[in-house]
Each structure stands twice: as C-alpha cells, then as structure tokens.
Design an enzyme around this catalytic site. Structure first.
Site, PDB file in Angstrom:
ATOM      1  N   HIS A 167      15.497  15.664 -22.191  1.00  0.00           N
ATOM      2  CA  HIS A 167      16.177  15.791 -23.497  1.00  0.00           C
ATOM      3  C   HIS A 167      17.547  16.466 -23.300  1.00  0.00           C
ATOM      4  O   HIS A 167      17.789  17.587 -23.762  1.00  0.00           O
ATOM      5  CB  HIS A 167      15.271  16.645 -24.392  1.00  0.00           C
ATOM      6  CG  HIS A 167      15.599  16.654 -25.839  1.00  0.00           C
ATOM      7  ND1 HIS A 167      16.884  16.806 -26.322  1.00  0.00           N
ATOM      8  CD2 HIS A 167      14.801  16.536 -26.924  1.00  0.00           C
ATOM      9  CE1 HIS A 167      16.837  16.788 -27.643  1.00  0.00           C
ATOM     10  NE2 HIS A 167      15.585  16.627 -28.029  1.00  0.00           N
ATOM     11  N   GLU A 271      19.148  11.012 -23.942  1.00  0.00           N
ATOM     12  CA  GLU A 271      17.923  11.409 -23.258  1.00  0.00           C
ATOM     13  C   GLU A 271      17.308  10.226 -22.515  1.00  0.00           C
ATOM     14  O   GLU A 271      16.892   9.246 -23.134  1.00  0.00           O
ATOM     15  CB  GLU A 271      16.924  11.931 -24.300  1.00  0.00           C
ATOM     16  CG  GLU A 271      17.543  12.933 -25.267  1.00  0.00           C
ATOM     17  CD  GLU A 271      16.650  13.227 -26.462  1.00  0.00           C
ATOM     18  OE1 GLU A 271      15.416  13.168 -26.334  1.00  0.00           O
ATOM     19  OE2 GLU A 271      17.200  13.524 -27.538  1.00  0.00           O
TER      20      GLU A 271
HETATM   21  C1  BG6 Z   1      15.175  14.341 -30.468  1.00  0.00           C
HETATM   22  C2  BG6 Z   1      14.381  13.605 -31.498  1.00  0.00           C
HETATM   23  O1  BG6 Z   1      14.828  13.876 -29.206  1.00  0.00           O
HETATM   24  O2  BG6 Z   1      14.868  15.734 -30.548  1.00  0.00           O
HETATM   25  C3  BG6 Z   1      14.689  14.174 -32.873  1.00  0.00           C
HETATM   26  O3  BG6 Z   1      14.684  12.219 -31.438  1.00  0.00           O
HETATM   27  C4  BG6 Z   1      14.433  15.662 -32.903  1.00  0.00           C
HETATM   28  O4  BG6 Z   1      13.899  13.503 -33.854  1.00  0.00           O
HETATM   29  C5  BG6 Z   1      15.216  16.310 -31.787  1.00  0.00           C
HETATM   30  O5  BG6 Z   1      14.831  16.186 -34.147  1.00  0.00           O
HETATM   31  C6  BG6 Z   1      15.024  17.828 -31.674  1.00  0.00           C
HETATM   32  O6  BG6 Z   1      13.695  18.146 -31.567  1.00  0.00           O
HETATM   33  P1  BG6 Z   1      13.233  19.647 -31.494  1.00  0.00           P
HETATM   34  O7  BG6 Z   1      11.728  19.626 -31.515  1.00  0.00           O
HETATM   35  O8  BG6 Z   1      13.745  20.210 -30.193  1.00  0.00           O
HETATM   36  O9  BG6 Z   1      13.828  20.342 -32.678  1.00  0.00           O
END
Ligand code: BG6
Length: 313
Positions: A167, A271
């Site tokens: 991510h 990602e």
């Molecule tokens: C992204 C998702 O990868 O991560 C989103 O596609 C999400 O939907 C974002 O809001 C952040 O996620 P988190 O759990 O780290 O707040």
C-alpha cells in the site's frame, strides 16, 4: 554521505519502536519498522524523502502507521471477513536471521529479512499456519526493492487463499500536477461506486477529486510523473497483477484522525496488489510478490516528460 560503507542498523524509532535503517554507499536509505514490517522512509542520496508519512501518523500499535508502505495481508480492504487490509500491518514482525536463499539472489548487500508467523491468538482470527518472509533491500541507484514470500505451513492439509497489496504512499509535490501512466484503457473496480466495473477512458490518469480504484490485469511497469518536481517514480512488479490508486481528497481526509486536512495534496497511493483473483496456496506451496521502486528525474524520460520511454525500457 557518499563513500560510506553500506550499513544495516537496528535502532529505536518513534515511541521506542524497533526499526531497521538501511544505508547504501552513496547515501540512499530506507527505514523499516518491525511493527507492521512497515517501510516508513525511502530517501535519495541527497536525503530527499520519497515516501509520504502523515504528520499525524500514530506510531502506536495496534493502529497501523499512516503512510510509507503498509503490507495488506491476508485481505485487501474490506473484501472479506477480516479487519480492513488484514492484520499483517498491525503485527510485530521479527528479524529473520536465516531466510531460505533466493533462487536468483540480487547483488544488493543492503537488506533486511523480516518474518511474520501466527501466534495462537492469531489462529482464532485466521485459522491458518503460514510463514510470511519480507525482504526490504536497497538496489542499484538507491532503488527500493521489496520481496514477499508467503508459504502455507498448515499441518492439516488445508489450502488457504489471500489477497495482498503493497500500500505504497508516494510523496508528491501537488496532486493536481501528477499523472499516472500505464493504467489507461484498463478495466477497474471503483471502490467509490460499490466496486462496479468500468473501463478507464482518456490518455492518462490525472487527479481532480477523490479516487479509489482497483485497476485489473495491469502491466508490470507503472509510472507516476510529478511535473512540478520533474520526478518520475517507476514501479516494476512481479506476481502482482492489480494496482490500486487511492487519494482520499479533502472530505475523507478530514474524517481520518491520523491524516492532516490538506495532506491529500502531497500524497498518492499506487499499490501493487493481487486482489481480483485471490492467491491460493496448498500446504508446502509458496507465493512470491515483488515490487521495485525507482525515482528518476523526469528529464531522464527523453527530456520531454515522456514516460513511455520508461515504461518500454
Ligand atoms: C486503500 C483503499 O487501499 O486504502 C481505500 O482502496 C482505503 O478504500 C485506503 O480507504 C486506506 O485504508 P486505511 O484502512 O489505511 O484507512
């Protein structure tokens, strides 16, 4: 910094959390927290930070760190019964002192191997035995290389399936000056429209509002061109067919307690992921997912900000 010996050092980071700092001979560096197996910094030989970490990031387990490169495993987002993005980013990893060799070992000498295995409590959440090995390395020219190796070690003969993402939060000068190349004309699932499937139209992906899309069957190379910085990030990936593009924009930013109201202007998540078709492993089987990140001056792409040169090269 140039001319120093490459080093790998275990030390204390924010709130006393253990982190490993990698430095290569030319001065590029990376930092990895054992909490989450989470890369929080990747710097050029000029000490310029290439990853975004929120000023409001909470370095307090079990809350995942906002920014850097959280590992999403064994579930991407809310696509399943587990907590959002799975549990790997909320766990303490260990240093793997004796990892199995890589078939084609890279020439990098600046790396750290981490490992995550389930505890008895974890077993109640996801009833599978696994070994997740993560190598974080600095490659030629300060490239950041991540390799995940996930093995099914179930003794009961059961296969398991998972989805996965690196991510990555890239630091950008101004989101309105950024273009992503390599995903145009592809199909995607739009997380902002109940994961409905669409086909991307137009020549390039630019940003004027929030985006949360899972591009499917993507090429192995993707470029993020930052016009203002005159810098291009190149992602090269293997074993990771999908690519998520996420920016929360202003309204969602305000709703996130660990993210500044205006910080969405200075980050973009692209990602490398395996989401649409979950990976299934039988006992004894191993999956590998690799991501290589480079940051090059955009002039490198022919002097005319031509990312295709990078994408085809
Ligand atoms: C992204 C998702 O990868 O991560 C989103 O596609 C999400 O939907 C974002 O809001 C952040 O996620 P988190 O759990 O780290 O707040």
């Amino acid at each position: 910094m140039a001319g120093e010996k490459p080093s790998v050092e275990l030390c204390k980071g924010i709130n006393g959390l253990d982190k490993v700092v990698l430095r290569d001979a030319l001065g590029s560096s990376a930092e990895v927290y054992l909490f989450g197996g989470h890369v929080t910094s990747w710097r050029t030989d000029h000490r310029e930070e290439l990853l975004f970490v929120s000023n409001k990031a909470i370095f307090k387990p079990p809350k995942a760190i906002r920014g850097g490169i959280p590992i999403c495993f064994p579930q991407f987002s809310s696509h399943g019964n587990l907590e959002q993005h799975g549990f790997a980013r909320n766990k303490f990893w260990s240093i793997d002192t004796d990892p199995p060799p890589f078939p084609s070992d890279s020439s990098s000498k600046t790396f750290v191997d981490l490992i995550l295995k389930p505890t008895d409590d974890d077993f109640k959440i996801w009833p599978h035995s696994y070994e997740f090995r993560l190598r974080v390395a600095l490659g030629l020219g300060g490239d950041l290389l991540l390799t995940s190796r996930i093995r099914n070690t179930n003794a009961d003969g059961k296969p398991f399936s998972f989805t996965f993402a690196y991510h990555t939060y890239f630091s950008v000068s101004d989101i309105s000056e950024v273009r992503v190349e390599g995903l145009e004309t592809l199909d995607y699932l739009d997380n902002l429209k109940e994961r409905e499937r669409f086909t991307e139209q137009g020549d390039a992906i630019t940003f004027e509002s929030g985006v949360d899309k899972i591009y499917l069957s993507t090429p192995t190379k993707i470029a993020i061109i930052d016009h203002e910085k005159k810098r291009t990030f190149v992602l090269r990936k293997d074993g990771l067919p999908d690519a998520v593009v996420w920016n929360p924009w202003d309204r969602k930013a305000k709703a996130m307690p660990d993210f500044g109201d205006d910080e969405y202007k200075h980050m973009l998540c692209v990602e490398a992921a395996a989401i649409e078709k979950p990976i299934t492993l039988k006992p004894g089987e191993e999956w590998k997912g690799r991501l290589e990140l480079s940051a090059v001056p955009s002039s490198y792409c022919s002097g005319q900000l031509d990312p295709r040169k990078v994408l085809q090269g």
